[in-house]
Design a protein around this motif. Sequence first.
Motif, PDB file in Angstrom:
ATOM      1  N   ILE A  58     -52.330  26.268 114.184  1.00  0.00           N
ATOM      2  CA  ILE A  58     -52.297  25.158 113.234  1.00  0.00           C
ATOM      3  C   ILE A  58     -50.969  24.419 113.380  1.00  0.00           C
ATOM      4  CG2 ILE A  58     -52.317  24.520 110.791  1.00  0.00           C
ATOM      5  CD1 ILE A  58     -53.837  27.182 110.275  1.00  0.00           C
ATOM      6  N   SER A  60     -51.707  34.550 108.403  1.00  0.00           N
ATOM      7  CA  SER A  60     -52.870  33.704 108.642  1.00  0.00           C
ATOM      8  C   SER A  60     -53.528  34.097 109.965  1.00  0.00           C
ATOM      9  CB  SER A  60     -52.447  32.235 108.679  1.00  0.00           C
ATOM     10  OG  SER A  60     -51.396  32.048 109.610  1.00  0.00           O
ATOM     11  N   ILE A 112     -48.856  29.231 112.739  1.00  0.00           N
ATOM     12  CA  ILE A 112     -48.594  27.954 112.070  1.00  0.00           C
ATOM     13  C   ILE A 112     -47.272  27.395 112.576  1.00  0.00           C
ATOM     14  CG2 ILE A 112     -48.139  26.833 109.850  1.00  0.00           C
ATOM     15  CD1 ILE A 112     -49.834  29.065 108.548  1.00  0.00           C
ATOM     16  N   ALA A 130     -52.293  22.875 119.879  1.00  0.00           N
ATOM     17  CA  ALA A 130     -52.877  23.337 118.621  1.00  0.00           C
ATOM     18  C   ALA A 130     -54.403  23.290 118.635  1.00  0.00           C
ATOM     19  CB  ALA A 130     -52.352  22.480 117.470  1.00  0.00           C
ATOM     20  N   TYR A 137     -55.867  22.990 115.409  1.00  0.00           N
ATOM     21  CA  TYR A 137     -56.036  22.106 114.256  1.00  0.00           C
ATOM     22  C   TYR A 137     -54.708  21.410 113.960  1.00  0.00           C
ATOM     23  CZ  TYR A 137     -59.993  25.279 113.423  1.00  0.00           C
ATOM     24  OH  TYR A 137     -61.125  26.040 113.550  1.00  0.00           O
ATOM     25  N   LEU A 190     -52.865  19.362 110.727  1.00  0.00           N
ATOM     26  CA  LEU A 190     -52.897  18.991 109.317  1.00  0.00           C
ATOM     27  C   LEU A 190     -51.720  18.057 109.059  1.00  0.00           C
ATOM     28  CD1 LEU A 190     -53.496  22.560 107.794  1.00  0.00           C
ATOM     29  CD2 LEU A 190     -55.211  20.902 108.580  1.00  0.00           C
ATOM     30  N   LEU A 192     -63.712  19.993 110.405  1.00  0.00           N
ATOM     31  CA  LEU A 192     -62.508  20.408 109.691  1.00  0.00           C
ATOM     32  C   LEU A 192     -62.515  19.842 108.270  1.00  0.00           C
ATOM     33  CD1 LEU A 192     -59.725  21.720 109.561  1.00  0.00           C
ATOM     34  CD2 LEU A 192     -58.790  19.701 110.736  1.00  0.00           C
ATOM     35  N   THR A 197     -58.153  16.867 113.626  1.00  0.00           N
ATOM     36  CA  THR A 197     -57.041  16.406 112.800  1.00  0.00           C
ATOM     37  C   THR A 197     -57.536  16.012 111.417  1.00  0.00           C
ATOM     38  OG1 THR A 197     -55.817  15.616 114.748  1.00  0.00           O
ATOM     39  CG2 THR A 197     -55.219  14.666 112.615  1.00  0.00           C
ATOM     40  N   LEU A 245     -56.243  26.566 103.541  1.00  0.00           N
ATOM     41  CA  LEU A 245     -56.465  26.184 104.948  1.00  0.00           C
ATOM     42  C   LEU A 245     -55.714  27.137 105.870  1.00  0.00           C
ATOM     43  CD1 LEU A 245     -56.292  22.306 104.625  1.00  0.00           C
ATOM     44  CD2 LEU A 245     -58.262  23.609 105.475  1.00  0.00           C
ATOM     45  N   TYR A 246     -54.475  27.459 105.523  1.00  0.00           N
ATOM     46  CA  TYR A 246     -53.731  28.442 106.318  1.00  0.00           C
ATOM     47  C   TYR A 246     -54.479  29.762 106.388  1.00  0.00           C
ATOM     48  CZ  TYR A 246     -49.577  25.412 105.549  1.00  0.00           C
ATOM     49  OH  TYR A 246     -48.684  24.369 105.481  1.00  0.00           O
ATOM     50  N   LEU A 257     -58.509  29.027 108.338  1.00  0.00           N
ATOM     51  CA  LEU A 257     -58.807  28.420 109.634  1.00  0.00           C
ATOM     52  C   LEU A 257     -58.694  29.467 110.745  1.00  0.00           C
ATOM     53  CD1 LEU A 257     -57.029  24.955 109.385  1.00  0.00           C
ATOM     54  CD2 LEU A 257     -59.480  25.430 109.330  1.00  0.00           C
TER      55      LEU A 257
END
Length: 385
Positions: free
Chosen positions: A86, A142, A146, A172, A174, A176, A312, A347, A380-381, A384
């Motif tokens: 992430i 997670s 991250i 990555a 994802y 955010l 997402l 994204t 989300l952390y 995902l």
Amino acid sequence: MMRFKGTDAFMTKSNWFDSQTILDGIRRWVEIETPTDTPEQVNRLISVVAEQYRDLPVTLERVAGVDGCGDHLAARSTWGQDRPGILVLSHLDTVHPMGFIERLPFKVEGDSAFGPGIYDMKGGAYIAHHAFRALCAAGDRSPLGITHLFTSDEEIGSPTSRKLIEAEGRRAKYVLVTEPARDGGKIVTGRKGVGRFEVFIKGVPAHAGTRPQDGRSAIRELANVILALEAMNDLARGVTVNVGVARGGTRPNVTPEEAYAEVDLRVPSFADAEEFVGKILGLTSKTDGVTVKVTGGLNRPPYEKSNAGASLYEHAKSLATEIGFELVDTHTGGGSDGNFTAAHTATLDGLGVDGKGAHTHYEQIYVSSLEPRARLLHRLYQTLR
């Protein structure tokens, strides 16, 4: 002022998302003014942010600023960095000049908290950091690593951070983006591409009273160019062309030898970008003896809602429902650093706090949005994969 070190033992999981606690942290960041063109101020805040990560399981990479911009900071979790994870994108620079905080001091009135850059986007940058701190305080890891990237130049088009953003985005799974929410809390799943151009016109000077026939007016040709640019607007297609700066000439009795303009282009798709960038760069003079030169191009590519981005969003929407609010998506004409990643990485943008007045003298966030938006990032952390 909130003190972070040593507080974990006194914070239970339930009160990690207390709005006042979050607001105290945001205030500290807001009260350090960070105009893009004052890199020493941006670096001062970067140092504060880095210090707030010191007791967390991260590695810090500080990238020295160049070309008059401040440093960039990447905080990477010590886990999950061996595979795509992430990427959280935040910028710490603001459009407000130094001293603006005297005009717009941090204050709370009802549900609104005011301050320069509080909405765009220190509030969003901070809640992403706070959500990560909450994750670590609970002893969680997670499923994915991250990386939180804080940049210093988004408000001027990210000239020194773009390559870094693109490189991190390609690594990555994802992305955010903590830009502010739109229109009552909407998430952003699409943005127009942004083009920037300069127009340089060269004519022939002459005495406007005694020898007008000898002159070739650069300003007259600029008028032709402006009309051609304005004619490109197509609101039905979502294409906008704006001549935002125009100047030329020296004195009223001199046929103007030079004229200049700056142009902004917004396009919803890559196909539109190719078409209209070509049209603008292809502008030519309609007057003998006058030259027209156009430079520039696409500054931010269009951020189109891909299948991965839609998936997402649906995941985030379900998490918001669990938390207790409805998450609606929207498309906006403004660009962000998400434009650099959306073409190749799922994204989601507009994950920051709700409020209004970005770039104004009344910029504000809604305090009631702090807890749910921070919880959404936290979830989300956690979820995902």
